[in-house]
Design an enzyme around this catalytic site. Structure first.
Site, PDB file in Angstrom:
ATOM      1  N   PRO A 127      26.121  28.524 -24.817  1.00 24.53           N
ATOM      2  CA  PRO A 127      27.043  28.814 -23.706  1.00 24.53           C
ATOM      3  C   PRO A 127      26.474  29.656 -22.561  1.00 24.53           C
ATOM      4  CG  PRO A 127      27.551  30.215 -25.553  1.00 24.53           C
ATOM      5  CD  PRO A 127      26.461  29.282 -26.015  1.00 24.53           C
ATOM      6  N   CYS A 128      25.584  29.077 -21.797  1.00 25.46           N
ATOM      7  CA  CYS A 128      25.028  29.778 -20.632  1.00 25.46           C
ATOM      8  C   CYS A 128      26.084  30.012 -19.563  1.00 25.46           C
ATOM      9  CB  CYS A 128      23.828  29.023 -20.069  1.00 25.46           C
ATOM     10  SG  CYS A 128      24.136  27.314 -19.664  1.00 25.46           S
ATOM     11  N   HIS A 129      27.173  29.254 -19.602  1.00 21.64           N
ATOM     12  CA  HIS A 129      28.246  29.450 -18.626  1.00 21.64           C
ATOM     13  C   HIS A 129      28.954  30.786 -18.825  1.00 21.64           C
ATOM     14  CE1 HIS A 129      30.231  27.570 -22.115  1.00 21.64           C
ATOM     15  NE2 HIS A 129      31.313  28.238 -21.730  1.00 21.64           N
TER      16      HIS A 129
END
Length: 159
Positions: A127-129
């Site tokens: 989850p880089c977001h």
């Protein structure tokens, strides 16, 4: 051999890649760096579809397909930290840099962390977001800022 599949998400078509066992890439079709391979039904794709279906329905997925992103040791260290960010929570590049500095010793730059975050080959599942600016602002996302905003709002972590 690289195998591929497609997933129709609320944010557009996503391309998946696998080595036959694990998921090696997941990206939006319009931002993909040419995920190419032979289309094939694989258990890892079915597991990823199930994960994405749960996620996009607003539920916390209860399963995780096997992941095998390709990258440097530093990138893997950053991506491992990304995987610990809980659903509905965010962190900053600076906090990740501090975590790395604590575990690896020495200093770590938030910019170096940002570079590794930006090279994450498995969107959403890693989850880089969930990484935002130190001031709480939305910052870069390879899939586009509108998608990042959508994902964070879906998780209830951004308003």
């Amino acid at each position: 051999m690289i195998y591929t599949a497609q997933y129709d998400s609320p944010l557009g078509t996503m391309l998946l890649a696998s080595d036959g066992t694990a998921l090696t890439a997941l990206d939006f079709d319009d931002t993909s760096d040419c995920i190419r391979g032979m289309q094939k039904d694989l258990p890892v794709f079915e597991e990823t579809f199930r994960w994405l279906d749960l996620y996009f329905s607003g539920k916390v997925p209860d399963c995780m397909p096997q992941l095998a992103p390709k990258g440097t040791a530093f990138q893997h260290a950053v991506w491992d930290i990304l995987r610990t960010i809980p659903y509905g929570k965010t962190t900053t590049y600076g906090r990740i840099a501090a975590q790395l500095a604590e575990t690896r010793g020495g200093r770590m730059s938030a910019q170096a962390v940002g570079g590794a975050v930006g090279r994450n080959p498995i969107s959403i599942l890693i989850p880089c977001h969930r990484v935002i600016g130190a001031d709480g602002s939305l910052t870069g996302y390879a899939g586009g800022m509108e998608r990042k905003d959508f994902l964070l709002r879906l998780e209830g972590s951004y308003s």
